[in-house]
Design a protein around this motif. Structure first.
Motif, PDB file in Angstrom:
ATOM      1  N   GLY A  47      15.577 -21.676  11.714  1.00  0.00           N
ATOM      2  CA  GLY A  47      14.324 -22.266  12.180  1.00  0.00           C
ATOM      3  C   GLY A  47      13.435 -21.152  12.711  1.00  0.00           C
ATOM      4  N   GLU A  48      13.063 -21.236  13.989  1.00  0.00           N
ATOM      5  CA  GLU A  48      12.265 -20.182  14.614  1.00  0.00           C
ATOM      6  C   GLU A  48      13.132 -19.182  15.379  1.00  0.00           C
ATOM      7  OE1 GLU A  48       9.069 -21.092  12.764  1.00  0.00           O
ATOM      8  OE2 GLU A  48       8.947 -19.549  14.299  1.00  0.00           O
ATOM      9  N   ASP A  49      14.426 -19.448  15.495  1.00  0.00           N
ATOM     10  CA  ASP A  49      15.328 -18.570  16.250  1.00  0.00           C
ATOM     11  C   ASP A  49      15.827 -17.423  15.381  1.00  0.00           C
ATOM     12  OD1 ASP A  49      16.816 -21.487  17.751  1.00  0.00           O
ATOM     13  OD2 ASP A  49      15.141 -20.276  18.480  1.00  0.00           O
ATOM     14  N   ILE A  50      15.829 -16.226  15.947  1.00  0.00           N
ATOM     15  CA  ILE A  50      16.374 -15.053  15.256  1.00  0.00           C
ATOM     16  C   ILE A  50      17.858 -14.989  15.564  1.00  0.00           C
ATOM     17  CG2 ILE A  50      16.335 -12.542  15.065  1.00  0.00           C
ATOM     18  CD1 ILE A  50      13.377 -12.704  15.999  1.00  0.00           C
ATOM     19  N   VAL A  51      18.687 -15.070  14.517  1.00  0.00           N
ATOM     20  CA  VAL A  51      20.136 -15.008  14.672  1.00  0.00           C
ATOM     21  C   VAL A  51      20.583 -13.560  14.763  1.00  0.00           C
ATOM     22  CG1 VAL A  51      22.352 -15.588  13.596  1.00  0.00           C
ATOM     23  CG2 VAL A  51      20.436 -17.192  13.451  1.00  0.00           C
ATOM     24  N   GLN A  52      20.035 -12.717  13.871  1.00  0.00           N
ATOM     25  CA  GLN A  52      20.432 -11.309  13.820  1.00  0.00           C
ATOM     26  C   GLN A  52      19.374 -10.537  13.041  1.00  0.00           C
ATOM     27  OE1 GLN A  52      24.521 -10.937  12.707  1.00  0.00           O
ATOM     28  NE2 GLN A  52      24.400  -8.750  12.342  1.00  0.00           N
ATOM     29  N   GLN A  53      19.225  -9.243  13.351  1.00  0.00           N
ATOM     30  CA  GLN A  53      18.282  -8.388  12.630  1.00  0.00           C
ATOM     31  C   GLN A  53      18.996  -7.132  12.174  1.00  0.00           C
ATOM     32  OE1 GLN A  53      14.351  -7.908  14.299  1.00  0.00           O
ATOM     33  NE2 GLN A  53      14.193  -5.821  13.512  1.00  0.00           N
ATOM     34  N   SER A  54      18.645  -6.681  10.975  1.00  0.00           N
ATOM     35  CA  SER A  54      19.226  -5.461  10.418  1.00  0.00           C
ATOM     36  C   SER A  54      18.586  -4.242  11.066  1.00  0.00           C
ATOM     37  CB  SER A  54      18.973  -5.408   8.911  1.00  0.00           C
ATOM     38  OG  SER A  54      17.609  -5.113   8.649  1.00  0.00           O
ATOM     39  N   PRO A  55      19.208  -3.093  10.898  1.00  0.00           N
ATOM     40  CA  PRO A  55      18.534  -1.858  11.314  1.00  0.00           C
ATOM     41  C   PRO A  55      17.261  -1.667  10.484  1.00  0.00           C
ATOM     42  CG  PRO A  55      20.870  -1.453  10.870  1.00  0.00           C
ATOM     43  CD  PRO A  55      20.567  -2.840  10.407  1.00  0.00           C
ATOM     44  N   THR A  56      16.264  -1.046  11.083  1.00  0.00           N
ATOM     45  CA  THR A  56      14.998  -0.795  10.399  1.00  0.00           C
ATOM     46  C   THR A  56      15.140   0.411   9.482  1.00  0.00           C
ATOM     47  OG1 THR A  56      13.772  -1.716  12.243  1.00  0.00           O
ATOM     48  CG2 THR A  56      12.549  -0.297  10.753  1.00  0.00           C
ATOM     49  N   VAL A  57      14.612   0.278   8.259  1.00  0.00           N
ATOM     50  CA  VAL A  57      14.628   1.362   7.276  1.00  0.00           C
ATOM     51  C   VAL A  57      13.197   1.851   7.112  1.00  0.00           C
ATOM     52  CG1 VAL A  57      15.130   1.962   4.880  1.00  0.00           C
ATOM     53  CG2 VAL A  57      16.592   0.327   6.071  1.00  0.00           C
ATOM     54  N   ASP A 114       0.830  -1.203   0.000  1.00  0.00           N
ATOM     55  CA  ASP A 114       0.000   0.000   0.000  1.00  0.00           C
ATOM     56  C   ASP A 114       0.862   1.250   0.000  1.00  0.00           C
ATOM     57  OD1 ASP A 114      -2.433  -1.459   2.258  1.00  0.00           O
ATOM     58  OD2 ASP A 114      -2.357  -1.463   0.066  1.00  0.00           O
ATOM     59  N   ARG A 115       0.302   2.334  -0.550  1.00  0.00           N
ATOM     60  CA  ARG A 115       1.034   3.599  -0.512  1.00  0.00           C
ATOM     61  C   ARG A 115       1.090   4.101   0.927  1.00  0.00           C
ATOM     62  NH1 ARG A 115      -3.594   6.162  -3.826  1.00  0.00           N
ATOM     63  NH2 ARG A 115      -5.131   6.490  -2.211  1.00  0.00           N
ATOM     64  N   GLY A 116       2.090   4.900   1.183  1.00  0.00           N
ATOM     65  CA  GLY A 116       2.265   5.435   2.527  1.00  0.00           C
ATOM     66  C   GLY A 116       3.631   5.085   3.087  1.00  0.00           C
ATOM     67  N   THR A 117       3.816   5.392   4.357  1.00  0.00           N
ATOM     68  CA  THR A 117       5.096   5.175   5.026  1.00  0.00           C
ATOM     69  C   THR A 117       5.116   3.796   5.681  1.00  0.00           C
ATOM     70  OG1 THR A 117       5.298   7.543   5.417  1.00  0.00           O
ATOM     71  CG2 THR A 117       6.670   6.100   6.760  1.00  0.00           C
ATOM     72  N   HIS A 118       6.233   3.105   5.487  1.00  0.00           N
ATOM     73  CA  HIS A 118       6.402   1.755   6.020  1.00  0.00           C
ATOM     74  C   HIS A 118       7.785   1.617   6.630  1.00  0.00           C
ATOM     75  CE1 HIS A 118       2.799   0.261   3.980  1.00  0.00           C
ATOM     76  NE2 HIS A 118       3.179   0.988   2.945  1.00  0.00           N
ATOM     77  N   SER A 119       7.927   0.596   7.464  1.00  0.00           N
ATOM     78  CA  SER A 119       9.254   0.245   7.982  1.00  0.00           C
ATOM     79  C   SER A 119       9.590  -1.152   7.489  1.00  0.00           C
ATOM     80  CB  SER A 119       9.270   0.293   9.508  1.00  0.00           C
ATOM     81  OG  SER A 119       8.401  -0.681  10.045  1.00  0.00           O
ATOM     82  N   LEU A 120      10.869  -1.378   7.238  1.00  0.00           N
ATOM     83  CA  LEU A 120      11.310  -2.661   6.707  1.00  0.00           C
ATOM     84  C   LEU A 120      12.638  -3.031   7.348  1.00  0.00           C
ATOM     85  CD1 LEU A 120      10.390  -4.720   4.519  1.00  0.00           C
ATOM     86  CD2 LEU A 120      11.891  -3.545   2.929  1.00  0.00           C
ATOM     87  N   ALA A 121      12.761  -4.284   7.734  1.00  0.00           N
ATOM     88  CA  ALA A 121      14.007  -4.822   8.265  1.00  0.00           C
ATOM     89  C   ALA A 121      14.116  -6.251   7.766  1.00  0.00           C
ATOM     90  CB  ALA A 121      14.013  -4.784   9.790  1.00  0.00           C
ATOM     91  N   VAL A 122      15.296  -6.815   7.870  1.00  0.00           N
ATOM     92  CA  VAL A 122      15.490  -8.211   7.509  1.00  0.00           C
ATOM     93  C   VAL A 122      16.109  -8.930   8.700  1.00  0.00           C
ATOM     94  CG1 VAL A 122      17.775  -7.887   6.456  1.00  0.00           C
ATOM     95  CG2 VAL A 122      16.354  -9.805   5.744  1.00  0.00           C
ATOM     96  N   GLN A 123      15.647 -10.136   8.917  1.00  0.00           N
ATOM     97  CA  GLN A 123      16.201 -10.967   9.977  1.00  0.00           C
ATOM     98  C   GLN A 123      16.897 -12.157   9.340  1.00  0.00           C
ATOM     99  OE1 GLN A 123      12.612 -12.054  12.078  1.00  0.00           O
ATOM    100  NE2 GLN A 123      12.928 -10.466  13.621  1.00  0.00           N
ATOM    101  N   VAL A 124      17.948 -12.618   9.988  1.00  0.00           N
ATOM    102  CA  VAL A 124      18.537 -13.903   9.656  1.00  0.00           C
ATOM    103  C   VAL A 124      17.994 -14.851  10.702  1.00  0.00           C
ATOM    104  CG1 VAL A 124      20.654 -15.252   9.501  1.00  0.00           C
ATOM    105  CG2 VAL A 124      20.609 -12.910   8.632  1.00  0.00           C
ATOM    106  N   ILE A 125      17.352 -15.927  10.238  1.00  0.00           N
ATOM    107  CA  ILE A 125      16.739 -16.862  11.171  1.00  0.00           C
ATOM    108  C   ILE A 125      17.319 -18.258  10.972  1.00  0.00           C
ATOM    109  CG2 ILE A 125      14.583 -15.575  11.394  1.00  0.00           C
ATOM    110  CD1 ILE A 125      13.313 -17.565   9.418  1.00  0.00           C
TER     111      ILE A 125
END
Length: 169
Positions: free
Chosen positions: A149-159, A136-147
């Motif tokens: 399985g279900e465990d989060i290894v690392q997350q990028s800064p949010t853009v 959708d148009r408008g403002t959004h936030s986006l980040a990427v995680q390295v996972i």
């Protein structure tokens, strides 16, 4: 479903177990076939066994060493690229791609998972080019995680970015 899958697997495996024959054709050339030709002396070919490698889990670090070390990131660099942050992203149908910059390369069982507005988006993947569809148009936030399985290894800064969708009459 289980029996059907097993049946299909057996059908696929049968050609791999088939015999190979070596013979000399009418022109004197050596030829190979999975069926011996009629009227020609064919010799069965003995093939060596297929190579296989079993995946081994990495050894666990000693308990003493891990308790003394400070936790560190698995990746030196993990960030999203190909997103404008100072101007609107023009995507008339709301579809665009983002790239993941990661160093070192993504490790074995790890996958990328996008977070759009703090919610998982799409299916996890090991490809560093990720597509977003019909945003959708408008403002959004986006980040990427390295996972893993279900465990989060690392997350990028949010853009934070803005999608502009222009509809032509």
């Amino acid at each position: 479903m289980g029996r059907g899958f097993l049946f299909i697997l057996l059908l696929i495996a049968l050609p791999a177990a088939a015999q190979i024959y070596k013979y000399t054709d009418a022109a004197g050339n050596t030829a190979y076939s999975n069926q011996p030709p009629d009227g020609v002396k064919a010799q069965p070919v003995e093939l060596p066994p297929l190579n296989s490698v079993e995946r081994q889990a990495p050894p666990a670090p000693p308990a003493e060493a891990s308790s003394r070390e400070q936790p560190r990131s698995a990746y030196e660099v993990l960030e999203l690229t190909n997103l404008p942050t100072t101007e609107a992203l023009r995507a008339n149908n709301g579809t665009f791609t983002v790239n993941v910059l990661i160093k070192p390369r993504l490790q074995g069982p790890h996958l990328f998972r996008l977070l759009l507005d703090d919610q998982p988006y799409g299916q996890p993947s090991n490809v560093p080019i990720l597509q977003l569809v019909n945003i959708d148009r408008g403002t959004h936030s986006l980040a990427v995680q390295v996972i893993d399985g279900e465990d989060i290894v690392q997350q990028s800064p949010t853009v934070t970015f803005t999608v502009q969708r222009v509809h032509k009459p």
